[in-house]
Design a protein around this motif. Structure first.
Motif, short mmCIF file in Angstrom:
data_model
loop_
_atom_site.label_atom_id
_atom_site.label_comp_id
_atom_site.label_asym_id
_atom_site.label_seq_id
_atom_site.Cartn_x
_atom_site.Cartn_y
_atom_site.Cartn_z
N PHE A 87 46.33 42.94 -56.23
CA PHE A 87 45.85 44.32 -56.88
C PHE A 87 46.99 45.09 -57.09
O PHE A 87 47.41 45.83 -56.03
CB PHE A 87 44.64 44.77 -56.20
CG PHE A 87 43.90 45.80 -56.78
CD1 PHE A 87 42.99 45.66 -57.74
CD2 PHE A 87 44.61 47.05 -56.94
CE1 PHE A 87 42.42 46.70 -58.63
CE2 PHE A 87 44.06 48.09 -57.55
CZ PHE A 87 42.90 48.06 -58.38
N GLU A 89 43.71 55.85 -61.30
CA GLU A 89 42.39 55.25 -61.14
C GLU A 89 41.56 55.32 -62.55
O GLU A 89 41.27 54.27 -62.75
CB GLU A 89 41.66 56.19 -60.26
CG GLU A 89 40.12 55.37 -59.85
CD GLU A 89 39.05 56.27 -60.67
OE1 GLU A 89 37.92 55.71 -60.49
OE2 GLU A 89 39.46 57.23 -61.34
N CYS A 136 39.07 55.20 -54.92
CA CYS A 136 39.49 56.01 -53.66
C CYS A 136 40.34 57.06 -54.05
O CYS A 136 40.53 58.11 -53.28
CB CYS A 136 39.96 55.26 -52.66
SG CYS A 136 41.80 54.65 -53.03
N ASN A 137 40.83 56.97 -55.24
CA ASN A 137 41.97 58.15 -55.55
C ASN A 137 43.14 58.46 -54.94
O ASN A 137 43.68 59.48 -55.22
CB ASN A 137 40.98 59.46 -56.13
CG ASN A 137 40.40 59.41 -57.23
OD1 ASN A 137 40.88 59.65 -58.39
ND2 ASN A 137 39.19 58.99 -57.28
N LYS A 138 43.70 57.50 -54.07
CA LYS A 138 44.71 57.86 -53.43
C LYS A 138 46.03 57.71 -54.58
O LYS A 138 47.00 58.65 -54.29
CB LYS A 138 45.11 56.67 -52.45
CG LYS A 138 45.11 57.14 -50.81
CD LYS A 138 45.37 56.21 -49.88
CE LYS A 138 44.91 56.79 -48.66
NZ LYS A 138 44.83 55.81 -47.45
N CYS A 139 45.78 56.79 -55.55
CA CYS A 139 46.91 56.64 -56.42
C CYS A 139 47.00 57.94 -57.08
O CYS A 139 48.23 58.36 -57.40
CB CYS A 139 46.62 55.56 -57.33
SG CYS A 139 45.10 55.52 -57.80
N LEU A 148 43.45 49.00 -51.67
CA LEU A 148 43.23 47.77 -51.80
C LEU A 148 44.23 46.80 -51.62
O LEU A 148 44.45 45.95 -51.02
CB LEU A 148 42.66 47.41 -53.33
CG LEU A 148 41.17 47.16 -53.56
CD1 LEU A 148 40.92 46.85 -54.96
CD2 LEU A 148 40.80 46.26 -52.71
S1 SF4 Z 1 41.66 54.33 -56.71
FE1 SF4 Z 1 43.79 53.73 -57.07
S2 SF4 Z 1 44.20 53.50 -54.87
FE2 SF4 Z 1 42.00 53.49 -54.95
S3 SF4 Z 1 41.55 51.20 -55.00
FE3 SF4 Z 1 41.79 52.10 -57.09
S4 SF4 Z 1 43.90 51.94 -57.89
FE4 SF4 Z 1 43.71 51.36 -55.58
#
Ligand code: SF4
Ligand code: SF4
Lengths: 309, 243
Positions: free
Chosen positions: B81, B125, B111-114, B72
């Motif tokens: 964000f 997340e 999306c779990n990239k973090c 995001l």
């Molecule tokens: S899961 Fe993490 S990377 Fe994905 S939108 Fe949420 S905070 Fe951002």
């Protein structure tokens, strides 16, 4: 080297998940065709329940673990050590339960719920993997190439992996366990598509971006923008269509097509198909058999214009 | 070959530079007006780290990798964000500032990239969702579209054990006061019917022997909701205000 997936299971369990029995049914049908062609066997989990995806955990931690644990318990009750799911959201939540119940107090709490609900209890031991990984590891590009009867020559495909097939590795084990895909630069799908005779859009840079499916209905502008950016990138990379491995991604992108067309122009739009539909086509199924006319983006039209029947 | 050191900061002194009436000549830190944040609320961190979803918050060392990876923030360009900042505000208990983001935090796409990239093993997340939930249960944030969707989704699947996607779509549209035109619904319905996918209402899939499980899980859901409400003290008015 790091640990591999669970004990090698000759016939792993297959967890369909709600979508494969609903809107994503073309995925299930074509997956079955592909597995039959490659001589791979899976045993469907009978009376499975929804895995809870990413939503339930925001309301109740225990419910979000009990739902997937029940399915894993059913697999273990049939003596399976491996569970294969075709939906990336299911892979995420089943694998997340595995990580969580490694903690003993959590496991006891979840098992108390399962027992009370009349389900078998679960003490771990069912390793979860995505259908793509299963096909890649058990058959591999060589056997796929040998099974091809009608190569997808002249078709350029953008391999879209999305989020939860690999992420996060602390749950899925991808990039952590031996023989799994690369979580940053996944390539299993690329290789299977090449083995089917397709050209892969090599420079496709949206492989692992989000499709916005998490908020497919609740944050429309964002999900349309993400769907559009995947399609626009596929176009830039010269792809004719996008291959997906997740019913949420497929349905979200398809559901947004009209809005993408209105906001970003018709030239951005590409049809979207499940990777198993394309593989089945290459193995000799007709467009109808591979259920390619059922996708809302109508990949059958493009494929027919390229001489596939 | 000698290495020539270049000065990174150009010396640029002027004897009388005034900004907002403050003499800042020759003293960069004079730019920063001293500010005291009063009345930070430690309850926020206590509550979040006690939640199963929020327990990893204390590992965060504020490197910002999550924000840099966030789909995001970075791909979509929603600058406000900022998961790193949300964790920071929750940790120090800066309620007034956190409340500025009530219409932002819920937009996390899971999306779990973090989580994938956090070097400290923070389940970002999940923590972001725990913070969002804190704001909601304390009444600082109204129910968001994501909250409504999570609830509709959960109730739908608990009903028969298997999700009825078509019914979920319709329930959620009703909750948001949206309506897909009847013609379009029919067009979709016909296509789904002919491809054998109109598995909704009386034709919906169901899990055999689900009744007992449904009751058990519904009870746990209600209990967790009650516990979340009863353990969170309302955000104190003016907590974390500046003076
Ligand atoms: S899961 Fe993490 S990377 Fe994905 S939108 Fe949420 S905070 Fe951002
Ligand atoms: S990546 Fe992890 S450690 Fe770094 S700021 Fe985000 S949560 Fe904190």
């Amino acid at each position: 080297m790091i640990a591999a997936r669970g004990v090698a299971d000759p016939t792993p369990a297959y967890y369909p998940g709600c979508s494969l029995d609903g809107l994503g049914n073309p995925y299930e049908v074509s997956a079955r065709q592909v597995l039959a062609h490659l001589g791979l066997k899976l045993e469907r989990i009978v009376d499975y329940n929804c895995c809870g995806a990413t939503e339930v955990k925001n309301l109740s931690h225990d419910v979000s673990l009990a739902l997937p644990s029940r399915n894993l318990a059913l697999a273990r009750a049939r003596d399976h050590h491996e569970v294969v799911a075709a939906c990336s959201g299911c892979v995420y939540s089943l694998a997340r339960a595995n990580e969580a119940i490694a903690d003993e107090p959590t496991r006891m709490r979840i098992n108390a719920l399962l027992e009370e609900g009349g389900a078998p209890t679960y003490d771990g031991g069912a390793s979860v993997q995505h259908l793509l990984e299963f096909i890649y590891r058990r058959a591999g590009p060589e056997r796929v190439r040998a099974a091809v009867r009608r190569p997808l020559t002249g078709l350029t495909v953008a391999p879209y992996y999305g989020c939860l097939y690999t992420r996060p590795r602390c749950y899925t084990g991808v990039g952590k366990l031996a023989g799994t895909d690369d979580p940053i630069h996944p390539h299993f799908l690329d290789e299977l598509l090449v083995a089917c005779g397709a050209d892969v859009a090599r420079d496709f840079r949206a492989k692992t971006i989000c499709c916005g499916g998490g908020h497919a209905l609740s944050d429309l502008d964002v999900s349309v923008a993400f769907s559009a950016s995947i399609l626009a990138e596929a176009r830039r990379a010269g792809a004719d269509l996008v291959a997906t491995i997740c019913p949420l991604g497929e349905i979200n992108i398809e559901n947004n097509l009209d809005r993408v067309r209105a906001a970003y122009g018709a030239e951005v739009v590409r049809p979207v198909a499940y990777f198993t539909q394309l593989m089945s086509l290459a193995f000799g199924a007709s467009l109808r058999e591979a259920r390619l006319a059922d996708n809302f983006s109508r990949p059958d039209r493009l494929l027919r214009s390229r001489g596939f029947t | 070959m000698p290495i020539v050191e270049k000065s990174l900061v150009e010396v640029d002194r002027n004897d009388s530079v005034k900004l907002d009436g403050i003499d800042v000549s020759g003293d960069w830190s004079a730019f920063l007006r001293s500010r005291v944040v009063a009345d930070l609320d430690p309850c926020i961190l206590d509550w979040v780290k006690d939640q199963p979803l929020g327990s990893t918050i204390t590992r965060c060392w504020q490197c910002g990798t999550c924000t840099a990876s966030c789909c995001l923030h970075t791909d979509y360009g929603m600058a406000e964000f900022n998961p790193r900042y949300f964790l920071y505000l929750a940790k120090i208990g800066y309620a007034t500032e956190l409340r500025r983001y009530t219409n932002t935090i819920w937009r996390c796409l899971s999306c779990n990239k973090c989580v994938e990239r956090c070097p400290k093993g923070v389940k970002v997340e999940e923590v972001v969702h725990a913070i969002g939930r804190y704001l909601r249960v304390t009444g600082a944030a109204p129910e968001s579209p994501a909250d409504r969707f999570d609830r509709a989704f959960t109730e739908n699947l608990l009903d028969r054990g298997i999700l009825d996607e078509v019914a979920l779509f319709r329930t959620y549209e009703r909750l948001e006061g949206r309506r897909t035109p009847l013609r379009e619904m029919l067009r979709m319905g016909v296509r789904l019917f002919w491809s054998g996918r109109l598995r909704t209402g009386p034709f919906a899939n169901r899990t055999r022997g689900w009744n007992r499980m449904r009751e058990v899980l519904r009870a746990r859901l209600a209990e967790d909701e009650r516990r979340a409400l009863s353990t969170a003290s309302p955000v104190r008015a003016g907590a974390g205000g500046t003076r």
